[in-house]
Design a protein around this motif. Structure first.
Motif, PDB file in Angstrom:
ATOM      1  N   TRP A  43      -4.583 -34.791  48.457  1.00 27.83           N
ATOM      2  CA  TRP A  43      -4.396 -34.330  47.082  1.00 27.83           C
ATOM      3  C   TRP A  43      -3.734 -35.420  46.234  1.00 27.83           C
ATOM      4  O   TRP A  43      -4.149 -35.682  45.110  1.00 27.83           O
ATOM      5  N   GLU A  46      -6.174 -38.133  45.409  1.00 25.72           N
ATOM      6  CA  GLU A  46      -7.151 -37.686  44.413  1.00 25.72           C
ATOM      7  C   GLU A  46      -6.555 -37.604  43.009  1.00 25.72           C
ATOM      8  O   GLU A  46      -7.208 -37.945  42.032  1.00 25.72           O
ATOM      9  N   HIS A  47      -5.298 -37.160  42.909  1.00 22.70           N
ATOM     10  CA  HIS A  47      -4.694 -36.912  41.602  1.00 22.70           C
ATOM     11  C   HIS A  47      -3.741 -38.016  41.131  1.00 22.70           C
ATOM     12  O   HIS A  47      -3.329 -38.015  39.976  1.00 22.70           O
ATOM     13  N   ARG A  49      -0.656 -38.523  41.879  1.00 21.88           N
ATOM     14  CA  ARG A  49       0.736 -38.096  41.705  1.00 21.88           C
ATOM     15  C   ARG A  49       1.072 -37.057  42.764  1.00 21.88           C
ATOM     16  O   ARG A  49       0.186 -36.528  43.438  1.00 21.88           O
ATOM     17  N   GLU A  59      -1.720 -26.517  43.864  1.00 18.84           N
ATOM     18  CA  GLU A  59      -0.727 -27.577  43.718  1.00 18.84           C
ATOM     19  C   GLU A  59       0.665 -27.079  44.114  1.00 18.84           C
ATOM     20  O   GLU A  59       1.425 -27.787  44.781  1.00 18.84           O
ATOM     21  N   HIS A  99      -4.540 -40.340  37.856  1.00 23.47           N
ATOM     22  CA  HIS A  99      -5.952 -39.979  37.888  1.00 23.47           C
ATOM     23  C   HIS A  99      -6.363 -39.653  36.449  1.00 23.47           C
ATOM     24  O   HIS A  99      -5.611 -39.015  35.721  1.00 23.47           O
ATOM     25  N   HIS A 101      -8.070 -37.424  35.040  1.00 24.79           N
ATOM     26  CA  HIS A 101      -8.084 -36.018  34.653  1.00 24.79           C
ATOM     27  C   HIS A 101      -6.693 -35.394  34.686  1.00 24.79           C
ATOM     28  O   HIS A 101      -6.540 -34.236  34.341  1.00 24.79           O
ATOM     29  N   ASP A 102      -5.678 -36.131  35.094  1.00 24.77           N
ATOM     30  CA  ASP A 102      -4.338 -35.590  35.201  1.00 24.77           C
ATOM     31  C   ASP A 102      -3.414 -36.123  34.115  1.00 24.77           C
ATOM     32  O   ASP A 102      -2.206 -36.066  34.244  1.00 24.77           O
TER      33      ASP A 102
END
Length: 110
Positions: A43, A46-47, A49, A59, A99, A101-102
């Motif tokens: 995770w 991917e993110h 953070r 999350e 990321h 998208h974050d």
């Protein structure tokens, strides 16, 4: 050779037993902890953070798993598998690039 009586061997060859399998073994504590670490690491990769306690349900769950891993007595054994150093990374520390998208930044296109 075979010391089983023929009657038992014939019973075991019965098609009725074709689908019988041994019980699946439960993962050990170490395997479960390692699986949790890998899930959180995936995770984070991917993110970009650490999971937050204020995020979506998945999350939040991962944040609790990470918190539990950090205080686990077997933590030292996990550190060899902690490629992202998330077991010792503070919540505010970010060692990875965000990321796209974050973030709400205009720097990243959506």
């Amino acid at each position: 050779m075979n010391s089983w009586p023929q009657e038992i061997l014939d019973l075991l060859d019965d098609p009725l037993f074709d689908s019988v399998r041994p019980r699946a073994t439960r993962p050990s504590v170490e395997e479960s902890l390692l699986s949790s670490l890998r899930e959180v690491s995936s995770w984070v990769s991917e993110h970009g953070r650490l999971p937050s306690p204020t995020g979506e349900l998945e999350e939040k769950i991962l944040e609790r798993q990470l918190s539990a891993l950090r205080i686990d007595p077997n933590r030292e054994a996990l550190e060899a598998y902690d490629e992202l150093d998330i077991l010792s990374m503070g919540q505010a520390e970010v060692a990875l690039s965000p990321h796209p998208h974050d973030t709400d930044s205009d720097e990243y296109p959506r």
